[in-house]
Design a protein around this motif. Structure first.
Motif, PDB file in Angstrom:
ATOM      1  N   ASP A  52      -1.829   3.754 -10.913  1.00  0.00           N
ATOM      2  CA  ASP A  52      -2.594   2.818 -10.086  1.00  0.00           C
ATOM      3  C   ASP A  52      -2.436   3.208  -8.628  1.00  0.00           C
ATOM      4  OD1 ASP A  52      -4.024   0.705  -9.182  1.00  0.00           O
ATOM      5  OD2 ASP A  52      -2.722  -0.854 -10.007  1.00  0.00           O
ATOM      6  N   VAL A  53      -3.546   3.128  -7.832  1.00  0.00           N
ATOM      7  CA  VAL A  53      -3.388   3.402  -6.396  1.00  0.00           C
ATOM      8  C   VAL A  53      -2.726   2.220  -5.698  1.00  0.00           C
ATOM      9  CG1 VAL A  53      -5.281   5.038  -6.172  1.00  0.00           C
ATOM     10  CG2 VAL A  53      -5.728   2.601  -5.871  1.00  0.00           C
ATOM     11  N   TRP A  54      -2.906   1.020  -6.264  1.00  0.00           N
ATOM     12  CA  TRP A  54      -2.347  -0.183  -5.638  1.00  0.00           C
ATOM     13  C   TRP A  54      -0.915  -0.414  -6.118  1.00  0.00           C
ATOM     14  CZ3 TRP A  54      -4.267  -2.677  -1.609  1.00  0.00           C
ATOM     15  CH2 TRP A  54      -5.617  -2.492  -1.308  1.00  0.00           C
ATOM     16  N   ALA A  55      -0.048  -0.694  -5.153  1.00  0.00           N
ATOM     17  CA  ALA A  55       1.356  -0.962  -5.506  1.00  0.00           C
ATOM     18  C   ALA A  55       1.463  -2.277  -6.259  1.00  0.00           C
ATOM     19  CB  ALA A  55       2.211  -1.007  -4.252  1.00  0.00           C
ATOM     20  N   HIS A  56       2.392  -2.303  -7.175  1.00  0.00           N
ATOM     21  CA  HIS A  56       2.552  -3.482  -8.029  1.00  0.00           C
ATOM     22  C   HIS A  56       3.582  -4.436  -7.422  1.00  0.00           C
ATOM     23  CE1 HIS A  56       1.851  -5.464 -11.762  1.00  0.00           C
ATOM     24  NE2 HIS A  56       3.128  -5.420 -12.113  1.00  0.00           N
ATOM     25  N   PRO A  59      -4.028   1.542   5.453  1.00  0.00           N
ATOM     26  CA  PRO A  59      -4.973   1.670   4.335  1.00  0.00           C
ATOM     27  C   PRO A  59      -4.285   2.145   3.056  1.00  0.00           C
ATOM     28  CG  PRO A  59      -5.440   3.305   6.048  1.00  0.00           C
ATOM     29  CD  PRO A  59      -4.322   2.458   6.560  1.00  0.00           C
ATOM     30  N   VAL A  60      -4.812   1.709   1.938  1.00  0.00           N
ATOM     31  CA  VAL A  60      -4.165   1.966   0.645  1.00  0.00           C
ATOM     32  C   VAL A  60      -3.985   3.459   0.396  1.00  0.00           C
ATOM     33  CG1 VAL A  60      -6.364   1.790  -0.621  1.00  0.00           C
ATOM     34  CG2 VAL A  60      -4.209   1.438  -1.839  1.00  0.00           C
ATOM     35  N   GLU A  61      -4.962   4.281   0.877  1.00  0.00           N
ATOM     36  CA  GLU A  61      -4.876   5.707   0.572  1.00  0.00           C
ATOM     37  C   GLU A  61      -3.779   6.424   1.355  1.00  0.00           C
ATOM     38  OE1 GLU A  61      -7.374   3.893   1.612  1.00  0.00           O
ATOM     39  OE2 GLU A  61      -8.924   5.057   2.647  1.00  0.00           O
ATOM     40  N   SER A  62      -3.200   5.749   2.373  1.00  0.00           N
ATOM     41  CA  SER A  62      -2.053   6.395   3.048  1.00  0.00           C
ATOM     42  C   SER A  62      -0.723   5.873   2.519  1.00  0.00           C
ATOM     43  CB  SER A  62      -2.074   6.179   4.560  1.00  0.00           C
ATOM     44  OG  SER A  62      -3.281   5.814   5.035  1.00  0.00           O
ATOM     45  N   THR A  63      -0.744   5.273   1.340  1.00  0.00           N
ATOM     46  CA  THR A  63       0.508   4.733   0.791  1.00  0.00           C
ATOM     47  C   THR A  63       0.759   5.327  -0.593  1.00  0.00           C
ATOM     48  OG1 THR A  63      -0.569   2.885  -0.320  1.00  0.00           O
ATOM     49  CG2 THR A  63       0.104   2.528   1.982  1.00  0.00           C
ATOM     50  N   LEU A  64       1.967   5.096  -1.062  1.00  0.00           N
ATOM     51  CA  LEU A  64       2.305   5.511  -2.422  1.00  0.00           C
ATOM     52  C   LEU A  64       2.561   4.254  -3.234  1.00  0.00           C
ATOM     53  CD1 LEU A  64       4.829   8.348  -1.506  1.00  0.00           C
ATOM     54  CD2 LEU A  64       2.458   8.613  -2.278  1.00  0.00           C
ATOM     55  N   SER A  65       1.979   4.252  -4.422  1.00  0.00           N
ATOM     56  CA  SER A  65       2.140   3.088  -5.287  1.00  0.00           C
ATOM     57  C   SER A  65       3.462   3.200  -6.049  1.00  0.00           C
ATOM     58  CB  SER A  65       0.970   3.044  -6.268  1.00  0.00           C
ATOM     59  OG  SER A  65       1.256   2.143  -7.286  1.00  0.00           O
ATOM     60  N   MET A  75      -9.558  -2.609   6.820  1.00  0.00           N
ATOM     61  CA  MET A  75      -9.347  -1.700   5.685  1.00  0.00           C
ATOM     62  C   MET A  75      -8.820  -2.469   4.477  1.00  0.00           C
ATOM     63  SD  MET A  75      -9.788   1.540   6.378  1.00  0.00           S
ATOM     64  CE  MET A  75      -9.875   2.692   7.725  1.00  0.00           C
ATOM     65  N   ASP A  76      -9.064  -1.907   3.306  1.00  0.00           N
ATOM     66  CA  ASP A  76      -8.342  -2.339   2.107  1.00  0.00           C
ATOM     67  C   ASP A  76      -6.976  -1.658   2.178  1.00  0.00           C
ATOM     68  OD1 ASP A  76     -10.674  -3.604   1.160  1.00  0.00           O
ATOM     69  OD2 ASP A  76     -11.344  -1.771   0.171  1.00  0.00           O
ATOM     70  N   GLY A  77      -5.914  -2.444   2.170  1.00  0.00           N
ATOM     71  CA  GLY A  77      -4.591  -1.821   2.312  1.00  0.00           C
ATOM     72  C   GLY A  77      -3.484  -2.852   2.304  1.00  0.00           C
ATOM     73  N   TYR A  78      -2.519  -2.681   3.207  1.00  0.00           N
ATOM     74  CA  TYR A  78      -1.338  -3.548   3.245  1.00  0.00           C
ATOM     75  C   TYR A  78      -1.134  -4.073   4.657  1.00  0.00           C
ATOM     76  CZ  TYR A  78      -0.626  -1.509  -1.277  1.00  0.00           C
ATOM     77  OH  TYR A  78      -0.821  -1.135  -2.575  1.00  0.00           O
ATOM     78  N   ALA A  79      -1.020  -5.393   4.778  1.00  0.00           N
ATOM     79  CA  ALA A  79      -0.659  -5.993   6.066  1.00  0.00           C
ATOM     80  C   ALA A  79       0.859  -6.002   6.134  1.00  0.00           C
ATOM     81  CB  ALA A  79      -1.220  -7.410   6.153  1.00  0.00           C
ATOM     82  N   LEU A  80       1.389  -5.595   7.281  1.00  0.00           N
ATOM     83  CA  LEU A  80       2.849  -5.441   7.375  1.00  0.00           C
ATOM     84  C   LEU A  80       3.285  -5.591   8.826  1.00  0.00           C
ATOM     85  CD1 LEU A  80       2.600  -2.429   8.585  1.00  0.00           C
ATOM     86  CD2 LEU A  80       2.564  -1.737   6.195  1.00  0.00           C
ATOM     87  N   ARG A  81       4.590  -5.354   9.036  1.00  0.00           N
ATOM     88  CA  ARG A  81       5.126  -5.391  10.406  1.00  0.00           C
ATOM     89  C   ARG A  81       5.332  -3.941  10.834  1.00  0.00           C
ATOM     90  NH1 ARG A  81       8.121 -10.809  10.374  1.00  0.00           N
ATOM     91  NH2 ARG A  81       9.227 -10.047  12.205  1.00  0.00           N
ATOM     92  N   ALA A  82       4.674  -3.537  11.952  1.00  0.00           N
ATOM     93  CA  ALA A  82       4.732  -2.143  12.393  1.00  0.00           C
ATOM     94  C   ALA A  82       6.170  -1.694  12.612  1.00  0.00           C
ATOM     95  CB  ALA A  82       3.910  -1.975  13.676  1.00  0.00           C
ATOM     96  N   ALA A  83       7.026  -2.607  13.071  1.00  0.00           N
ATOM     97  CA  ALA A  83       8.425  -2.236  13.373  1.00  0.00           C
ATOM     98  C   ALA A  83       9.147  -1.724  12.124  1.00  0.00           C
ATOM     99  CB  ALA A  83       9.169  -3.435  13.966  1.00  0.00           C
ATOM    100  N   ASP A  84       8.725  -2.232  10.938  1.00  0.00           N
ATOM    101  CA  ASP A  84       9.366  -1.802   9.695  1.00  0.00           C
ATOM    102  C   ASP A  84       9.139  -0.324   9.403  1.00  0.00           C
ATOM    103  OD1 ASP A  84      10.417  -4.239   9.174  1.00  0.00           O
ATOM    104  OD2 ASP A  84       8.930  -4.831   7.656  1.00  0.00           O
ATOM    105  N   LEU A  85       8.072   0.261  10.001  1.00  0.00           N
ATOM    106  CA  LEU A  85       7.701   1.640   9.661  1.00  0.00           C
ATOM    107  C   LEU A  85       8.215   2.660  10.677  1.00  0.00           C
ATOM    108  CD1 LEU A  85       3.980   1.139   8.544  1.00  0.00           C
ATOM    109  CD2 LEU A  85       6.062   1.017   7.155  1.00  0.00           C
ATOM    110  N   ALA A  86       9.046   2.200  11.624  1.00  0.00           N
ATOM    111  CA  ALA A  86       9.473   3.072  12.734  1.00  0.00           C
ATOM    112  C   ALA A  86      10.025   4.409  12.240  1.00  0.00           C
ATOM    113  CB  ALA A  86      10.489   2.357  13.607  1.00  0.00           C
TER     114      ALA A  86
END
Ligand SMILES: Nc1nc2c(c(=O)[nH]1)N[C@H]1C(S)=C(S)[C@@H](COP(=O)(O)OP(=O)(O)OC[C@H]3O[C@@H](n4cnc5c(N)ncnc54)[C@H](O)[C@@H]3O)O[C@H]1N2
Ligand code: MOO
Length: 413
Positions: free
Chosen positions: A123-127, A112-118, A52-63
């Motif tokens: 802009d849909v993409w976070a700065h 994916p980018v559409e499940s995030t808030l910028s 997906m176009d989106g953000y690579a991250l650490r899943a643990a951060d989103l617990a």
């Protein structure tokens, strides 16, 4: 003597020994038959990459992430497809990532980018920072290295045709050249003194010649460009000479017409002198009279009946399998699918009936309807033009009633 389709075909296939191999570039191999096993040079995918176009991250951060209480992660970089960057993702950070880009080794999920808030309303993409409103499981939206194909595993085998999808798989697996069988060189002769070319006048008794277009076209649909396409009058010495000439420079000569018992059926007469060619009557309708075998000049010969639908059916039943066997194809038969007969018709008692049909898909599955009048098929070149398949009605089956299921093969390109 009347022999079965199976008996005539197995005799033909025995004579159809595979042609020599050659190595060709993958980008020139479309339509050819592979003659080796090809293994993948590397795993597919080559590396863990983003789905997906989106953000690579650490899943643990989103617990603890939720709509009411989004988790905010600081953006520390960006990876596009083709990039070799491997930015470190420390707890509380993320990188922008595009579909197909390698997932940083310190990330374990992509959102994916559409499940995030910028962090910017325009802009849909976070700065600088992205906010995520739900947890993600480890591995989400990561396409793992080797999950499609393991390095060294077989991706294609000898005898398989190189269609678009298989060629794409070979290219993706790192193949640059492949070993294939040479394509057969095929010559075509349409015989008959009544035949006229395009624009020639049609006095009484003359008809437009159509079989050469039919046979050349069926060859092209198999990826074979005929080396010669000729027309010949019903003249036995002339036909013998052409068979000699073309037989010496081709692998296969296909003729149409002149195999019946008539006084002018000169192809049959010309082939009588050939020891390894046999004339038979096959238990099929249409396509009963057949001559096939090996010419003394070297090539295989198929002398098909002249009736246009008989010629087409004969090509389908005998010539096509032989051309595939010459190229080493493992499976020379078409796949049969059951279709519901939308109309009934009379069978061909004691013979396999090969009836041109129009096959259509519908809510209850495929159905078929005769493309020609089933009582007079062999000459019906006009109706045959609309057929996209053949219904195969076994010799012992009898008549077909509306609603019956019959096996059909699809032949339209
Ligand atoms: N007494 C018998 N007559 C016939 C028999 C039989 O057993 N006994 N068999 C019939 C069957 S079945 C067939 S099939 C044909 C075989 O015919 P030939 O291979 O000798 O073909 P021709 O006579 O040359 O032509 C038949 C028909 O097709 C037309 N034709 C031929 N070539 C072309 C072409 N290139 N383009 C368009 N149309 C073509 C030709 O004008 C004839 O109308 O024999 C039956 N007779
Ligand atoms: O066998 Mo013929 O081919 O019926 O017309």
């Amino acid at each position: 003597m009347r022999i079965s389709v199976e008996e005539h075909l197995s005799w033909i296939l025995e004579a159809s020994t595979p042609l020599p191999e050659r190595v060709v570039a993958v980008h020139e191999a479309h339509g050819m038959i592979l003659s080796e096993t090809v293994r993948s040079r590397h795993p597919l995918p080559l590396w863990d990459n983003s789905a997906m176009d989106g953000y690579a991250l650490r899943a643990a951060d989103l617990a603890t992430a939720s709509e009411r209480d989004p988790v905010e992660l600081r953006i520390v970089g960006e990876v596009a497809a083709g990039s070799d960057a491997d930015p470190t993702i420390a707890p509380g950070t993320a990188v922008r990532i595009m579909t197909g880009a390698p997932v940083p080794s310190t990330a374990d999920a992509v959102v994916p980018v559409e499940s995030t808030l910028s962090d910017r309303s325009d802009d849909v993409w976070a700065h600088r920072a992205v906010r995520v409103q739900a947890p993600a499981r480890v591995g989400t939206n990561i396409r793992r290295r080797g999950e499609d194909v393991a390095a060294g595993s077989a991706i294609a085998h000898a005898g398989q045709p190189l269609g678009a999808a298989r060629l794409a798989a070979l290219a993706a697996a790192g193949a640059q050249q492949v070993r294939v069988r040479r394509r057969p060189r095929v010559a075509v002769i349409a015989t008959g003194s009544e035949l006229r070319g395009p624009g020639e006048s049609l006095e009484r008794g003359r008809i437009p010649e159509s079989n050469s277009l039919l046979i050349a076209g069926l060859l092209r649909e198999l990826g074979i460009e005929p080396v010669a396409v000729r027309r010949s009058a019903d003249d036995a010495p002339g036909i013998s000479r052409q068979l000699r000439e073309l037989g010496a420079e081709s692998d296969v000569v296909v003729t149409t017409g002149g195999v019946g018992p008539g006084r002018h059926d000169v192809v049959r007469i010309a082939l009588e002198r050939e020891e390894r060619v046999r004339a038979v009557r096959v238990a099929v309708r249409p396509g009963q009279p057949q001559c096939a075998g090996r010419l003394s000049s070297g090539a295989l010969v198929f002398a098909l009946p002249g009736n246009p639908v008989s010629a087409a059916v004969s090509f389908e039943l005998f010539v096509r399998p032989a051309l595939l066997a010459l190229q080493g194809r493992d499976d020379v038969q078409r796949i049969r699918v059951p279709a519901r007969a939308a109309a009934g018709w009379r069978g061909a008692a004691g013979r396999l009936q090969v009836l041109p049909v129009v096959v259509a898909d519908g809510p209850d599955g495929p159905s078929c309807v005769p493309a020609v009048d089933p009582s007079g098929v062999s000459h019906a070149v006009g109706g045959h033009g609309a057929a996209n398949g053949y219904a195969l009605v076994g010799a012992d089956r009898g008549d077909v009633a509306p609603g019956d299921t019959v096996p059909v093969i699809l032949v339209a390109p």
